[in-house]
Design a protein around this motif. Sequence first.
Motif, PDB file in Angstrom:
ATOM      1  N   VAL A  58      -8.657  -0.446 -28.252  1.00 37.90           N
ATOM      2  CA  VAL A  58      -9.405  -1.494 -27.553  1.00 37.90           C
ATOM      3  C   VAL A  58      -9.049  -1.451 -26.082  1.00 37.90           C
ATOM      4  O   VAL A  58      -7.883  -1.605 -25.701  1.00 37.90           O
ATOM      5  N   GLN A  59     -10.043  -1.220 -25.254  1.00 32.61           N
ATOM      6  CA  GLN A  59      -9.857  -1.231 -23.803  1.00 32.61           C
ATOM      7  C   GLN A  59     -10.379  -2.557 -23.252  1.00 32.61           C
ATOM      8  O   GLN A  59     -11.573  -2.847 -23.366  1.00 32.61           O
ATOM      9  N   PRO A  60      -9.498  -3.391 -22.705  1.00 33.53           N
ATOM     10  CA  PRO A  60      -9.968  -4.681 -22.185  1.00 33.53           C
ATOM     11  C   PRO A  60     -10.941  -4.490 -21.039  1.00 33.53           C
ATOM     12  O   PRO A  60     -10.734  -3.681 -20.137  1.00 33.53           O
ATOM     13  N   LYS A  61     -12.027  -5.234 -21.094  1.00 36.73           N
ATOM     14  CA  LYS A  61     -13.052  -5.136 -20.064  1.00 36.73           C
ATOM     15  C   LYS A  61     -13.247  -6.507 -19.415  1.00 36.73           C
ATOM     16  O   LYS A  61     -13.306  -7.529 -20.095  1.00 36.73           O
ATOM     17  N   LEU A  62     -13.352  -6.493 -18.090  1.00 37.39           N
ATOM     18  CA  LEU A  62     -13.585  -7.722 -17.351  1.00 37.39           C
ATOM     19  C   LEU A  62     -15.060  -7.847 -17.038  1.00 37.39           C
ATOM     20  O   LEU A  62     -15.719  -6.867 -16.672  1.00 37.39           O
ATOM     21  N   SER A  63     -15.566  -9.053 -17.167  1.00 40.91           N
ATOM     22  CA  SER A  63     -16.961  -9.298 -16.833  1.00 40.91           C
ATOM     23  C   SER A  63     -17.130  -9.337 -15.319  1.00 40.91           C
ATOM     24  O   SER A  63     -16.164  -9.421 -14.552  1.00 40.91           O
TER      25      SER A  63
ATOM     26  N   LEU B 181     -14.331 -13.672  -9.412  1.00 43.42           N
ATOM     27  CA  LEU B 181     -13.330 -14.732  -9.281  1.00 43.42           C
ATOM     28  C   LEU B 181     -11.986 -14.179  -8.811  1.00 43.42           C
ATOM     29  O   LEU B 181     -11.313 -14.781  -7.964  1.00 43.42           O
ATOM     30  N   ILE B 182     -11.588 -13.040  -9.357  1.00 42.61           N
ATOM     31  CA  ILE B 182     -10.321 -12.433  -8.948  1.00 42.61           C
ATOM     32  C   ILE B 182     -10.363 -12.047  -7.473  1.00 42.61           C
ATOM     33  O   ILE B 182      -9.409 -12.298  -6.713  1.00 42.61           O
ATOM     34  N   ILE B 183     -11.492 -11.449  -7.045  1.00 44.33           N
ATOM     35  CA  ILE B 183     -11.629 -11.074  -5.640  1.00 44.33           C
ATOM     36  C   ILE B 183     -11.601 -12.304  -4.743  1.00 44.33           C
ATOM     37  O   ILE B 183     -10.949 -12.331  -3.689  1.00 44.33           O
TER      38      ILE B 183
END
Length: 267
Positions: free
Chosen positions: A172-177, A183-185
């Motif tokens: 499982v490779q975690p993926k960010l939406s 939001l992180i930026i």
Amino acid sequence: MAMLSSRAVVFLILLAGGVQAGGGTSKCKLSVDNQREKKALSLLEPLTNISFKAQTTDGNDSYTYVLQICDDADGVKDAGVIQKDKSGKTVRIGNYNAAEATAGGDWVMLIYRGGEKYDNHCSNEERKAIILISCNRSVAVGELSMIQEKNEKSLDCFYLFELESSVLCADVQPKLSTGSILLIIGFSCLAVYLIGGFLYQRLVVGAKGVEQFPNYAFWSEIGNLSADGCDFVCRSRGSREEPPTYRGVATEPLEEPEERDDHLLPM
């Protein structure tokens, strides 16, 4: 240190246990030779050369089942699954040279056909073993379970086995939406602005107290500026001139100036 995949973990476990590599799944002969079944069979490569055993009890009788992935079970040539009773009698349940393989998202169903024929039921057809191997991240190689022997039918009887292993679990490779990335930026830019501005105000400008906050004068007036902007947008600021009043002609006669006749009187 990079994380090892589940297949690599199982491989290291097998090496630590002293299990030697063999022919792998290439020994299996598929009834239908196609790429889909070959791919499904290749997923079981880390489980080859491991002898799986399961025991069941039926009244006074007890049986031991031995499973081998694409290899001789308990040394019986071509047998993928065998059954042994208390007396040591061996019954061939299915052969790996008559195999079928079907894969799902996190499971593989392996079928061994060509076992010994039934004596008095199932129309004396050949025995067949169905092994359902599914994903379980908590175990590298699980225990074999004999679920049931379906022999009440006249045709298509089978032995059903279940096995769990982490080798069938997809990495499982975690993926960010997109929203999470934005939001992180945004928070990163805000942190840089606040920390950099604070250091500049304190070390370069020499500000103290709340004046160390970057652009303090602007942010302290943000409420008034917002109100002014709303007032400018929502209210009309144009000058309103009243139209000139229409003045009509008077209907009443104008008052004549009073005539003085004092000059006519005798002096």
